[in-house]
Design a protein around this motif. Sequence first.
Motif, PDB file in Angstrom:
ATOM      1  N   LEU A 159       0.839  -1.195   0.000  1.00 32.56           N
ATOM      2  CA  LEU A 159       0.000   0.000   0.000  1.00 32.56           C
ATOM      3  C   LEU A 159       0.872   1.242   0.000  1.00 32.56           C
ATOM      4  O   LEU A 159       1.940   1.259   0.615  1.00 32.56           O
ATOM      5  CB  LEU A 159      -0.897   0.028   1.244  1.00 32.56           C
ATOM      6  N   PHE A 160       0.419   2.285  -0.677  1.00 31.93           N
ATOM      7  CA  PHE A 160       0.943   3.630  -0.477  1.00 31.93           C
ATOM      8  C   PHE A 160      -0.169   4.613  -0.817  1.00 31.93           C
ATOM      9  O   PHE A 160      -1.238   4.229  -1.295  1.00 31.93           O
ATOM     10  CB  PHE A 160       2.223   3.884  -1.290  1.00 31.93           C
ATOM     11  N   ASN A 161       0.075   5.902  -0.573  1.00 35.60           N
ATOM     12  CA  ASN A 161      -0.952   6.927  -0.740  1.00 35.60           C
ATOM     13  C   ASN A 161      -0.804   7.676  -2.057  1.00 35.60           C
ATOM     14  O   ASN A 161       0.292   7.783  -2.611  1.00 35.60           O
ATOM     15  CB  ASN A 161      -0.853   7.971   0.388  1.00 35.60           C
ATOM     16  N   THR A 162      -1.902   8.252  -2.502  1.00 31.47           N
ATOM     17  CA  THR A 162      -1.832   9.192  -3.603  1.00 31.47           C
ATOM     18  C   THR A 162      -1.059  10.444  -3.168  1.00 31.47           C
ATOM     19  O   THR A 162      -0.950  10.733  -1.968  1.00 31.47           O
ATOM     20  CB  THR A 162      -3.244   9.604  -4.057  1.00 31.47           C
ATOM     21  N   MET A 200      -2.609   9.467 -11.981  1.00 31.00           N
ATOM     22  CA  MET A 200      -1.771   8.876 -13.017  1.00 31.00           C
ATOM     23  C   MET A 200      -0.336   8.685 -12.501  1.00 31.00           C
ATOM     24  O   MET A 200       0.322   7.685 -12.825  1.00 31.00           O
ATOM     25  CB  MET A 200      -1.786   9.734 -14.275  1.00 31.00           C
ATOM     26  N   ARG A 201       0.112   9.640 -11.700  1.00 36.20           N
ATOM     27  CA  ARG A 201       1.450   9.485 -11.099  1.00 36.20           C
ATOM     28  C   ARG A 201       1.474   8.311 -10.133  1.00 36.20           C
ATOM     29  O   ARG A 201       2.428   7.520 -10.106  1.00 36.20           O
ATOM     30  CB  ARG A 201       1.825  10.773 -10.380  1.00 36.20           C
ATOM     31  N   ALA A 202       0.427   8.162  -9.325  1.00 36.29           N
ATOM     32  CA  ALA A 202       0.358   7.031  -8.401  1.00 36.29           C
ATOM     33  C   ALA A 202       0.324   5.707  -9.157  1.00 36.29           C
ATOM     34  O   ALA A 202       0.954   4.723  -8.746  1.00 36.29           O
ATOM     35  CB  ALA A 202      -0.868   7.168  -7.502  1.00 36.29           C
ATOM     36  N   PHE A 203      -0.408   5.665 -10.264  1.00 38.12           N
ATOM     37  CA  PHE A 203      -0.455   4.437 -11.061  1.00 38.12           C
ATOM     38  C   PHE A 203       0.944   4.062 -11.572  1.00 38.12           C
ATOM     39  O   PHE A 203       1.292   2.882 -11.644  1.00 38.12           O
ATOM     40  CB  PHE A 203      -1.401   4.611 -12.252  1.00 38.12           C
TER      41      PHE A 203
END
Length: 263
Positions: free
Chosen positions: A58-61, A88-91
């Motif tokens: 897990l990590f956060n947006t 999109m950066r999180a993806f």
Amino acid sequence: MPRFAANVSFMFQEDPFLDRFAAAAGQGFEAVEFTFPYDFAPAAVAAAVRDAGLQVVLFNTPPGDYAAGERGLAALPARRQDFRASMMRAFEYAEALACPRIHVIAGVEPPGADRKALRACFLDNLAWAAEQASGLGLTLMLEPINRRDIPGFYLYDYDEAERIIDEISAPNLRLQFDFYHAQITHGDVIKRFERQLSCSAHIQIANPPDRRGPGRGELDYRFIFGQIDALGYDGWVSCEYRPGDEGTVASLDWIRDYGVRPR
């Protein structure tokens, strides 16, 4: 027996961020999570994880302008396009890290904001993000955060989070059940978790009042872990607590009873 992950944004702060993965593995963890990896290139984080033999769960947006007090963008109408860019950066990071879950941070209510407008924006953004994430095989998580730690945080109520999940009705939108936040906001955490287990896909733990670890606060985590097992939860239980002056390694005395031991 619970499967424990270490949150290396809260724990192992004795080491630089990219060195914390090896430190966590050395203490017997097989999985990690963290808040924000965005100060480091995806390949650099992925290499540190791979070298430590860990998995990221897990990590956060991205939080937005953290220095200005932003704690997420998903419920902020004025930041709608920025939110979509941040997803999109999180993806990109999720793909590089082979991480199956992303916590979508709701954000802090702007002064004088219309909560109905915030809710409409939040649902619209979540529906869009869940559709995008579905094609990538990712699950998006909602975490209510208590308003003592983050005053004005939009999503603080666990019942509201469940209502939002039901309204959007996307199979890859789930609840991130944090016993620390749930205890501060609602109390009666075992009965609440029992009611909301069906929509939950990840657990985080810490101990009120000071966000310490098991055995160092008001919650009896030995009892809680027994109930988690009895209810049939088989996901990760992430340690998202502040070790305190004793340091991370000393704070892990409790976890040795659960088979997590130094390598």
